[in-house]
Scaffold this motif. Structure first.
Motif, PDB file in Angstrom:
ATOM      1  N   ALA A  10      57.300  46.270  44.853  1.00  6.89           N
ATOM      2  CA  ALA A  10      58.751  46.141  45.070  1.00  6.89           C
ATOM      3  C   ALA A  10      59.156  44.786  44.539  1.00  6.89           C
ATOM      4  CB  ALA A  10      59.082  46.216  46.554  1.00  6.89           C
ATOM      5  N   SER A  12      60.445  41.144  44.971  1.00 10.91           N
ATOM      6  CA  SER A  12      60.247  40.277  46.130  1.00 10.91           C
ATOM      7  C   SER A  12      61.431  40.431  47.093  1.00 10.91           C
ATOM      8  CB  SER A  12      60.130  38.825  45.653  1.00 10.91           C
ATOM      9  OG  SER A  12      59.786  38.013  46.743  1.00 10.91           O
ATOM     10  N   SER A  35      44.849  40.145  49.601  1.00  7.42           N
ATOM     11  CA  SER A  35      44.767  39.593  48.240  1.00  7.42           C
ATOM     12  C   SER A  35      44.366  38.118  48.268  1.00  7.42           C
ATOM     13  CB  SER A  35      46.133  39.679  47.569  1.00  7.42           C
ATOM     14  OG  SER A  35      46.509  41.009  47.392  1.00  7.42           O
ATOM     15  N   ARG A  42      52.641  30.105  53.631  1.00  2.52           N
ATOM     16  CA  ARG A  42      53.935  29.985  54.321  1.00  2.52           C
ATOM     17  C   ARG A  42      53.682  29.764  55.805  1.00  2.52           C
ATOM     18  NH1 ARG A  42      55.955  35.557  51.616  1.00  2.52           N
ATOM     19  NH2 ARG A  42      56.515  34.735  49.581  1.00  2.52           N
ATOM     20  N   TYR A  51      46.569  36.441  53.261  1.00  2.61           N
ATOM     21  CA  TYR A  51      45.990  36.213  51.920  1.00  2.61           C
ATOM     22  C   TYR A  51      44.687  35.440  52.100  1.00  2.61           C
ATOM     23  CZ  TYR A  51      50.178  37.302  49.040  1.00  2.61           C
ATOM     24  OH  TYR A  51      51.219  37.937  48.390  1.00  2.61           O
ATOM     25  N   GLU A  70      41.833  43.459  39.842  1.00  5.39           N
ATOM     26  CA  GLU A  70      43.002  43.197  38.994  1.00  5.39           C
ATOM     27  C   GLU A  70      43.527  41.836  39.389  1.00  5.39           C
ATOM     28  OE1 GLU A  70      46.357  42.730  40.136  1.00  5.39           O
ATOM     29  OE2 GLU A  70      45.620  42.903  42.173  1.00  5.39           O
ATOM     30  N   TRP A  71      44.261  41.217  38.492  1.00  4.95           N
ATOM     31  CA  TRP A  71      44.918  39.950  38.847  1.00  4.95           C
ATOM     32  C   TRP A  71      46.099  39.720  37.913  1.00  4.95           C
ATOM     33  CZ3 TRP A  71      45.213  35.566  35.646  1.00  4.95           C
ATOM     34  CH2 TRP A  71      44.469  35.656  34.465  1.00  4.95           C
ATOM     35  N   ALA A  72      47.014  38.870  38.346  1.00  8.46           N
ATOM     36  CA  ALA A  72      48.215  38.613  37.543  1.00  8.46           C
ATOM     37  C   ALA A  72      48.817  37.275  37.949  1.00  8.46           C
ATOM     38  CB  ALA A  72      49.237  39.724  37.758  1.00  8.46           C
ATOM     39  N   TYR A  74      52.305  35.319  38.944  1.00  9.42           N
ATOM     40  CA  TYR A  74      53.648  35.589  39.463  1.00  9.42           C
ATOM     41  C   TYR A  74      54.229  34.263  39.905  1.00  9.42           C
ATOM     42  CZ  TYR A  74      57.435  37.588  42.274  1.00  9.42           C
ATOM     43  OH  TYR A  74      58.653  37.903  42.799  1.00  9.42           O
ATOM     44  N   TYR A  79      47.561  35.700  41.537  1.00 12.82           N
ATOM     45  CA  TYR A  79      47.377  36.657  42.629  1.00 12.82           C
ATOM     46  C   TYR A  79      46.350  37.686  42.165  1.00 12.82           C
ATOM     47  CZ  TYR A  79      51.921  35.125  44.588  1.00 12.82           C
ATOM     48  OH  TYR A  79      52.964  34.404  45.115  1.00 12.82           O
ATOM     49  N   ASP A  99      49.282  45.476  48.169  1.00  8.81           N
ATOM     50  CA  ASP A  99      50.629  44.950  47.914  1.00  8.81           C
ATOM     51  C   ASP A  99      50.510  44.158  46.611  1.00  8.81           C
ATOM     52  OD1 ASP A  99      52.760  43.098  47.854  1.00  8.81           O
ATOM     53  OD2 ASP A  99      52.812  42.874  50.027  1.00  8.81           O
ATOM     54  N   VAL A 100      51.002  44.754  45.523  1.00  9.68           N
ATOM     55  CA  VAL A 100      50.691  44.231  44.190  1.00  9.68           C
ATOM     56  C   VAL A 100      51.938  44.280  43.308  1.00  9.68           C
ATOM     57  CG1 VAL A 100      49.446  44.980  42.107  1.00  9.68           C
ATOM     58  CG2 VAL A 100      48.210  44.760  44.240  1.00  9.68           C
ATOM     59  N   ARG A 146      62.809  34.798  41.527  1.00  8.42           N
ATOM     60  CA  ARG A 146      62.323  36.095  42.008  1.00  8.42           C
ATOM     61  C   ARG A 146      63.350  37.206  41.772  1.00  8.42           C
ATOM     62  NH1 ARG A 146      57.929  35.958  46.631  1.00  8.42           N
ATOM     63  NH2 ARG A 146      56.602  34.338  45.766  1.00  8.42           N
TER      64      ARG A 146
HETATM   65  P1  5GP Z   1      54.441  36.701  47.689  1.00  7.51           P
HETATM   66  O1  5GP Z   1      54.293  35.310  47.140  1.00  7.51           O
HETATM   67  O2  5GP Z   1      55.884  37.026  48.030  1.00  7.51           O
HETATM   68  O3  5GP Z   1      53.518  36.971  48.838  1.00  7.51           O
HETATM   69  O4  5GP Z   1      54.018  37.705  46.553  1.00  7.51           O
HETATM   70  C1  5GP Z   1      54.577  37.601  45.268  1.00  7.51           C
HETATM   71  C2  5GP Z   1      54.233  38.817  44.450  1.00  7.51           C
HETATM   72  O5  5GP Z   1      52.827  38.872  44.261  1.00  7.51           O
HETATM   73  C3  5GP Z   1      54.641  40.141  45.113  1.00  7.51           C
HETATM   74  O6  5GP Z   1      55.258  40.954  44.111  1.00  7.51           O
HETATM   75  C4  5GP Z   1      53.339  40.738  45.529  1.00  7.51           C
HETATM   76  O7  5GP Z   1      53.345  42.158  45.493  1.00  7.51           O
HETATM   77  C5  5GP Z   1      52.403  40.201  44.469  1.00  7.51           C
HETATM   78  N1  5GP Z   1      51.004  40.224  44.875  1.00  7.51           N
HETATM   79  C6  5GP Z   1      50.479  39.978  46.095  1.00  7.51           C
HETATM   80  N2  5GP Z   1      49.157  40.163  46.078  1.00  7.51           N
HETATM   81  C7  5GP Z   1      48.847  40.546  44.821  1.00  7.51           C
HETATM   82  C8  5GP Z   1      47.613  40.912  44.177  1.00  7.51           C
HETATM   83  O8  5GP Z   1      46.540  40.935  44.746  1.00  7.51           O
HETATM   84  N3  5GP Z   1      47.682  41.232  42.852  1.00  7.51           N
HETATM   85  C9  5GP Z   1      48.860  41.234  42.165  1.00  7.51           C
HETATM   86  N4  5GP Z   1      48.802  41.588  40.893  1.00  7.51           N
HETATM   87  N5  5GP Z   1      50.016  40.910  42.753  1.00  7.51           N
HETATM   88  C10 5GP Z   1      50.007  40.572  44.065  1.00  7.51           C
END
Ligand code: 5GP
Ligand code: ADP
Length: 237
Positions: A10, A12, A35, A42, A51, A70-72, A74, A79, A99-100, A146
């Motif tokens: 989704a 953010s 993840s 936070r 996390y 997997e990783w990316a 953001y 993450y 949650d990815v 975001r």
């Molecule tokens: P937040 O910082 O708000 O916790 O997460 C930011 C973004 O990173 C969100 O879109 C969330 O889905 C994504 N995210 C969280 N964990 C992972 C992960 O393990 N892999 C990836 N690719 N994205 C993640």
């Protein structure tokens, strides 16, 4: 049923983390994949629960040693999903809820055709902004980044299997539960089905043979009876 990956994405603030956590309450068939990230913790977040908080060096070295499914990147942070998380959840016979963001979801789609990809939509742009600002976890500049990214993320919805609207949280959670229920009856997910079908087919063939042999006895008897009645008609004459 074979355990599979349930990916929630989704923009953010869209509500995926809230939905995932509510969905997991009281269900023992699902496990949450915690993840790894390099972003700062936070207030209220716990290491190993929300996390696995890693330094950039730690993340990169674990990535180089092939620990990520997997990783990316953001918002300038890394993450990723640790393979060990998925192994742990699968070894308990549960489906893994992830949650990815969309890049990670694409990697999962490419490597795990059995994965179920679900996109959580906010009901409107104003609701998205309100929720993200209301969460009070990012400063205005990061909120803006975001929201900008949300427009690209929304363009990826067509790559997902399902899209649900997160207007009312309880409804949204029950929709995800309904999707999971329907998916559990998908032929390809039922690992004991081939064995059951094989046995059922053998039993059906046997049942057919039994009916065949019974009906031939019945038809023999009835033809004998009709012959007898015909001959008695002649003797009566
Ligand atoms: P937040 O910082 O708000 O916790 O997460 C930011 C973004 O990173 C969100 O879109 C969330 O889905 C994504 N995210 C969280 N964990 C992972 C992960 O393990 N892999 C990836 N690719 N994205 C993640
Ligand atoms: P994401 O994980 O997608 O970034 P969150 O789950 O953190 O989003 O949700 C963002 C904020 O919106 C949270 O404060 C959460 O409590 C709130 N929220 C989520 N879903 C709803 C909803 N259906 N109605 C109102 N507020 C919601």
């Amino acid at each position: 049923m074979k355990p599979f990956l349930l990916v929630l994405s989704a923009p953010s603030g869209g509500g995926k983390t809230t939905i995932a956590k509510m969905l997991l309450q009281g269900r023992d068939d699902l496990g949450y994949s915690v993840s790894a990230t390099t972003r700062p913790k936070r207030p209220g977040e716990r290491d190993g629960v929300d996390y696995h908080f890693l330094s950039r060096d730690q993340f990169i070295s674990r990535q180089e040693s092939g620990e990520f499914l997997e990783w990316a990147t953001y918002g300038g942070e890394l993450y990723g999903t640790l393979k060990s998380e998925i192994d742990r959840i699968f070894s308990e016979g549960r489906h893994a809820v992830l949650d990815v963001e969309i890049e990670g979801a694409r990697q999962i789609r490419a490597n795990f055709p059995n994965a179920l990809l679900l996109f959580v939509l906010p009901p409107s742009a104003s609701a998205l902004v309100e929720r993200l600002v209301g969460r009070k976890t990012e400063d205005p500049q990061l909120v803006r980044e975001r929201i900008v990214r949300a427009a690209d993320e929304l363009a990826a919805v067509s790559e997902y299997d399902y899209a649900i609207l997160n207007e009312d949280l309880v409804v949204a959670v029950s929709q995800v539960a309904a999707i999971l229920e329907a998916e559990s009856w998908r032929v390809s997910r039922q690992d004991t089905l081939p064995e059951f079908i094989e046995q059922l087919r053998r039993d059906v063939v046997k049942a057919a043979e039994r009916i065949g042999s019974k009906s031939s006895v019945i038809s023999r008897r009835s033809s004998e009876r009709s012959k007898e009645s015909r001959s008695s008609e002649f003797t009566d004459d």
